[in-house]
Design an enzyme around this catalytic site. Structure first.
Site, short mmCIF file in Angstrom:
data_model
loop_
_atom_site.label_atom_id
_atom_site.label_comp_id
_atom_site.label_asym_id
_atom_site.label_seq_id
_atom_site.Cartn_x
_atom_site.Cartn_y
_atom_site.Cartn_z
N GLU A 125 0.83 -1.20 0.00
CA GLU A 125 0.00 0.00 0.00
C GLU A 125 0.87 1.26 0.00
O GLU A 125 0.53 2.27 -0.64
CB GLU A 125 -0.94 -0.02 1.20
N GLU A 146 -3.50 -9.90 3.94
CA GLU A 146 -4.42 -9.56 5.03
C GLU A 146 -5.59 -10.53 5.14
O GLU A 146 -6.08 -10.82 6.24
CB GLU A 146 -4.95 -8.13 4.86
#
Length: 259
Positions: A110, A130
């Protein structure tokens, strides 16, 4: 020892994560990164930022799970720029290059997605794992389907699978792949090339692209042509704009002053 090292080369700011063993980011590191990138944003002498990690194994795996287990709140104060100092930093109208020197996953990916250009070492690997820990890659869920084909992005988000630099480049997630030994040399060449360009144009480009995400094409085009964006208004009234036209007419390289 500071987890963030910075070095200024001309108009380029190099930012290096150095937090052994994996360059993971905790709250304090994120806040420090926000301060560094806010300083970059506000320094008129700096035109391009280059962010990388220390070593050849990890760029950044994202959130420091050990710090979280010790009490660092996942929803704590990440600092002025949000997690990693970049993805929520307001008014960042300067180019950022990410040089991925190793494993880049979770919040580290990210962070890379917050850059404008991504270069990778040939051994770099990527993932959004995740899903395997029962949580969501929030920023990536917003950004990734806009950067690469929807179905590919959803597969990565839904499975958390790993992929290499070649696949990342295939899908357009990475601009260029370089041997690990030459990654930083190539990243610096890219940074210097961009730093030699017109900073007011870069500022206008970044604001246009950012604002256009929430606008229809014709509405956004009208805002640009009518100089309704601050950076565009500044560019069109600048000495650099006149210098560009003069240099073209005189068949010489322009001298950009950012004014």
């Amino acid at each position: 020892m500071s987890p963030i090292h910075t070095e200024t080369r001309g108009h380029v700011l190099e930012v290096r994560l150095d937090r052994p063993p994996a360059n993971a980011i905790d709250l304090a590191t994120s806040r420090q990164m926000g301060e560094v990138f806010a300083g970059f944003r506000d320094d008129p002498n700096l035109r391009v930022a280059l962010v990388t990690g220390t070593g050849e194994k990890f760029f950044c795996p994202g959130w420091d799970l050990k710090a979280a287990a010790a009490g660092d709140a996942v929803d704590g104060d990440y600092g002025v720029g949000g997690f990693g100092g970049l993805q929520e930093l307001p008014g960042l109208n300067k180019p950022v290059i990410a040089a991925i020197n190793g494993i880049c996953c979770g919040g580290g990916l990210e962070l890379a997605l917050s850059a404008d250009i991504i270069l990778a070492a040939d051994h770099a690997t990527f993932a959004l794992p995740e899903i395997r820990s029962g949580t969501v890659a929030d920023a990536a869920s917003i950004k990734l389907p806009k950067r690469i084909p929807y179905h590919v992005a959803m597969e990565m988000l839904l499975t958390g699978r790993w992929f290499d630099a070649e696949e990342a480049k295939h899908w357009g997630l990475v601009n260029h792949i370089h041997p690990a030994a030459s990654l930083m040399d190539e990243a610096r060449k890219m940074a210097d090339l961009i730093a030699a360009g017109p900073p007011l144009v870069y500022a206008a480009l970044k604001e246009i692209v950012r604002e256009a995400e929430a606008e229809r094409f014709h509405d956004m085009l009208a805002r640009v042509t009518k100089s309704q964006l601050p950076t565009v208004a500044t560019l069109y009234a600048s000495e650099d704009q006149k210098e560009g036209a003069r240099a073209f007419a005189e068949k010489r390289d322009p001298v950009w002053k950012g004014k």
